[in-house]
Design an enzyme around this catalytic site. Sequence first.
Site, PDB file in Angstrom:
ATOM      1  N   TYR A  55      71.708 -10.209  47.322  1.00 22.12           N
ATOM      2  CA  TYR A  55      72.162 -10.813  48.577  1.00 22.12           C
ATOM      3  C   TYR A  55      71.108 -10.700  49.667  1.00 22.12           C
ATOM      4  O   TYR A  55      71.161 -11.431  50.659  1.00 22.12           O
ATOM      5  CB  TYR A  55      73.450 -10.153  49.070  1.00 22.12           C
ATOM      6  CG  TYR A  55      74.647 -10.289  48.169  1.00 22.12           C
ATOM      7  CD1 TYR A  55      74.625 -11.112  47.037  1.00 22.12           C
ATOM      8  CD2 TYR A  55      75.819  -9.595  48.431  1.00 22.12           C
ATOM      9  CE1 TYR A  55      75.720 -11.221  46.208  1.00 22.12           C
ATOM     10  CE2 TYR A  55      76.921  -9.700  47.617  1.00 22.12           C
ATOM     11  CZ  TYR A  55      76.881 -10.510  46.499  1.00 22.12           C
ATOM     12  OH  TYR A  55      77.971 -10.602  45.685  1.00 22.12           O
ATOM     13  N   HIS A 111      75.393  -6.576  37.947  1.00 21.06           N
ATOM     14  CA  HIS A 111      75.895  -7.785  38.607  1.00 21.06           C
ATOM     15  C   HIS A 111      76.421  -8.813  37.605  1.00 21.06           C
ATOM     16  O   HIS A 111      77.408  -9.497  37.871  1.00 21.06           O
ATOM     17  CB  HIS A 111      74.795  -8.408  39.461  1.00 21.06           C
ATOM     18  CG  HIS A 111      75.316  -9.191  40.619  1.00 21.06           C
ATOM     19  ND1 HIS A 111      74.674  -9.263  41.819  1.00 21.06           N
ATOM     20  CD2 HIS A 111      76.424  -9.951  40.766  1.00 21.06           C
ATOM     21  CE1 HIS A 111      75.358 -10.036  42.658  1.00 21.06           C
ATOM     22  NE2 HIS A 111      76.420 -10.466  42.036  1.00 21.06           N
ATOM     23  N   ILE A 229      87.862  -8.943  47.959  1.00 18.02           N
ATOM     24  CA  ILE A 229      86.788  -8.832  48.960  1.00 18.02           C
ATOM     25  C   ILE A 229      86.538 -10.191  49.638  1.00 18.02           C
ATOM     26  O   ILE A 229      85.557 -10.867  49.361  1.00 18.02           O
ATOM     27  CB  ILE A 229      85.486  -8.286  48.332  1.00 18.02           C
ATOM     28  CG1 ILE A 229      85.163  -9.009  47.010  1.00 18.02           C
ATOM     29  CG2 ILE A 229      85.598  -6.791  48.095  1.00 18.02           C
ATOM     30  CD1 ILE A 229      83.778  -8.647  46.466  1.00 18.02           C
ATOM     31  N   SER A 232      83.853 -13.699  55.519  1.00 18.00           N
ATOM     32  CA  SER A 232      83.832 -14.644  56.630  1.00 18.00           C
ATOM     33  C   SER A 232      82.791 -14.150  57.616  1.00 18.00           C
ATOM     34  O   SER A 232      82.422 -12.976  57.613  1.00 18.00           O
ATOM     35  CB  SER A 232      85.206 -14.727  57.310  1.00 18.00           C
ATOM     36  OG  SER A 232      85.141 -15.595  58.434  1.00 18.00           O
ATOM     37  N   ARG A 237      88.651 -14.819  62.158  1.00 18.45           N
ATOM     38  CA  ARG A 237      89.127 -14.857  60.774  1.00 18.45           C
ATOM     39  C   ARG A 237      88.958 -13.502  60.102  1.00 18.45           C
ATOM     40  O   ARG A 237      89.804 -13.078  59.317  1.00 18.45           O
ATOM     41  CB  ARG A 237      88.384 -15.943  60.000  1.00 18.45           C
ATOM     42  CG  ARG A 237      88.964 -16.215  58.613  1.00 18.45           C
ATOM     43  CD  ARG A 237      88.330 -17.448  58.004  1.00 18.45           C
ATOM     44  NE  ARG A 237      88.545 -18.620  58.824  1.00 18.45           N
ATOM     45  CZ  ARG A 237      87.655 -19.599  58.989  1.00 18.45           C
ATOM     46  NH1 ARG A 237      86.475 -19.528  58.419  1.00 18.45           N
ATOM     47  NH2 ARG A 237      87.936 -20.641  59.753  1.00 18.45           N
ATOM     48  N   ASN A 241      92.200 -11.727  58.585  1.00 12.13           N
ATOM     49  CA  ASN A 241      92.292 -11.384  57.171  1.00 12.13           C
ATOM     50  C   ASN A 241      92.615  -9.903  56.960  1.00 12.13           C
ATOM     51  O   ASN A 241      93.169  -9.521  55.927  1.00 12.13           O
ATOM     52  CB  ASN A 241      90.980 -11.726  56.454  1.00 12.13           C
ATOM     53  CG  ASN A 241      90.789 -13.209  56.241  1.00 12.13           C
ATOM     54  OD1 ASN A 241      91.729 -13.994  56.346  1.00 12.13           O
ATOM     55  ND2 ASN A 241      89.564 -13.603  55.950  1.00 12.13           N
TER      56      ASN A 241
END
Length: 269
Positions: A55, A111, A229, A232, A237, A241
Amino acid sequence: MTIPALTLPAAGDGTGVSIPLLGFGTWQLRGDAAYQAVRDALEAGYRHLDTATMYGNEAEVGRALRDSGVPRDEVFITTKLPPDRAGHERATIEASVRDLGVDAVDLWLIHWPPTRGRSVAVWRQFLAVREAGLARSVGVSNYDAAELDELIAATGEKPALNQIRFGPALWDAGVVAVHRERGIVLEGYSPFKTTNLHDPVLTRIADAHGVDPARVVLRWHVQHEIVVIPKSQTPERISRNADLDGFLLTDAEMTAIDGLGDGPGRGRR
């Protein structure tokens, strides 16, 4: 917010690791956006952060945690090893903990299965990293039943958790059973991308509880004891959530949402 937790299978020291059933995903969040989203999530009450080497945001996640003032021992941190780092496990986790600014992560995942039959070799290195104290618990992502069983048969050690693409539209009792029978916690990612939030079943249930369909989806995961998981970068939001208190889905509503499923929930991200 009050979010229940599960205890992952015993780590190397024999103690369980508690993982909140609701976490905050950071896929596709980079730079300042990643930093601010994690700050907003921690402010909203999330105490479970999910990242990954691929990421490219571990440093931002770590900096946001430090700047938030939330004690490290109150936040569960997951990161992941990309398959192209097979054979470089120790260097990868050392880089992850350095970038995150922590002594160890709470959960480290493969992963997705590495190619050329290298999965067992990587898993052995994961177990060694756990024993070395750099990861409190270890698991996998995007593994199917046969791939899970290969690791268990070769090492006698089951992954603590398997993270897969999951949501109501991917509900499959067989997939859930595969994990429960092996004592492996199931975690779902992309809960909204896999689900039509305008489905009449979800909108009807949401209206009955005075909430939005997204929160119905998250509450459905939590009541099934499946870790979820959502991601946003919109503060409103993120906060919404996290607000899962104040309503519970009935057995009939849970069954109706299960009925949206159309097959195995295996995907790769």
